[in-house]
Design a protein around this motif. Structure first.
Motif, PDB file in Angstrom:
ATOM      1  N   THR A 121       5.289   0.636   3.603  1.00 46.27           N
ATOM      2  CA  THR A 121       4.743   1.055   2.313  1.00 46.27           C
ATOM      3  C   THR A 121       3.627   2.082   2.452  1.00 46.27           C
ATOM      4  O   THR A 121       3.441   2.907   1.546  1.00 46.27           O
ATOM      5  CB  THR A 121       4.207  -0.155   1.522  1.00 46.27           C
ATOM      6  OG1 THR A 121       3.264  -0.857   2.320  1.00 46.27           O
ATOM      7  CG2 THR A 121       5.334  -1.071   1.112  1.00 46.27           C
ATOM      8  N   ASN A 122       2.896   2.095   3.562  1.00 45.01           N
ATOM      9  CA  ASN A 122       1.730   2.964   3.668  1.00 45.01           C
ATOM     10  C   ASN A 122       1.841   4.054   4.730  1.00 45.01           C
ATOM     11  O   ASN A 122       1.131   5.054   4.648  1.00 45.01           O
ATOM     12  CB  ASN A 122       0.478   2.132   3.965  1.00 45.01           C
ATOM     13  CG  ASN A 122       0.192   1.147   2.848  1.00 45.01           C
ATOM     14  OD1 ASN A 122       0.372   1.452   1.679  1.00 45.01           O
ATOM     15  ND2 ASN A 122      -0.238  -0.039   3.216  1.00 45.01           N
ATOM     16  N   GLN A 123       2.684   3.882   5.725  1.00 42.18           N
ATOM     17  CA  GLN A 123       2.716   4.819   6.845  1.00 42.18           C
ATOM     18  C   GLN A 123       3.945   5.735   6.838  1.00 42.18           C
ATOM     19  O   GLN A 123       3.893   6.827   7.375  1.00 42.18           O
ATOM     20  CB  GLN A 123       2.700   4.045   8.174  1.00 42.18           C
ATOM     21  CG  GLN A 123       1.575   3.051   8.307  1.00 42.18           C
ATOM     22  CD  GLN A 123       0.288   3.685   8.764  1.00 42.18           C
ATOM     23  OE1 GLN A 123       0.318   4.705   9.415  1.00 42.18           O
ATOM     24  NE2 GLN A 123      -0.824   3.084   8.404  1.00 42.18           N
ATOM     25  N   VAL A 124       5.043   5.277   6.270  1.00 45.91           N
ATOM     26  CA  VAL A 124       6.290   6.028   6.309  1.00 45.91           C
ATOM     27  C   VAL A 124       6.299   7.065   5.191  1.00 45.91           C
ATOM     28  O   VAL A 124       5.933   6.776   4.055  1.00 45.91           O
ATOM     29  CB  VAL A 124       7.509   5.082   6.159  1.00 45.91           C
ATOM     30  CG1 VAL A 124       8.812   5.861   6.077  1.00 45.91           C
ATOM     31  CG2 VAL A 124       7.550   4.104   7.324  1.00 45.91           C
ATOM     32  N   THR A 125       6.724   8.271   5.527  1.00 40.49           N
ATOM     33  CA  THR A 125       6.902   9.308   4.521  1.00 40.49           C
ATOM     34  C   THR A 125       8.366   9.299   4.107  1.00 40.49           C
ATOM     35  O   THR A 125       9.246   9.660   4.896  1.00 40.49           O
ATOM     36  CB  THR A 125       6.528  10.689   5.093  1.00 40.49           C
ATOM     37  OG1 THR A 125       5.192  10.639   5.579  1.00 40.49           O
ATOM     38  CG2 THR A 125       6.657  11.755   4.034  1.00 40.49           C
TER      39      THR A 125
END
Length: 65
Positions: free
Chosen positions: A17-21
């Motif tokens: 949710t926070n690191q993957v583009t």
């Protein structure tokens, strides 16, 4: 042991949710169509080569019969 699994899934969810583009929807649609087209082409080529080899082998066995 259960705590270890919980940490793993929590860290995995956090990373997704926070690191993957993530790609935009238009790119996903375009790339899906490209993959589908190439999959169909590859399947047809594989079928064609299989048919050629099947006929060649059948012809070979007819010759040695």
């Amino acid at each position: 042991m259960l705590h270890r699994y919980w940490d793993y899934f929590s860290e995995t969810f956090n990373e997704l949710t926070n690191q993957v583009t993530w790609p935009v929807w238009a790119d996903v649609q375009r790339l899906t169509i490209i993959v589908a087209i190439f999959s169909i082409i590859f399947a047809l080529l594989t079928w064609g080569v299989d048919e050629i080899f099947a006929k060649a082998i059948a012809g070979f066995f007819n010759i040695i019969k």
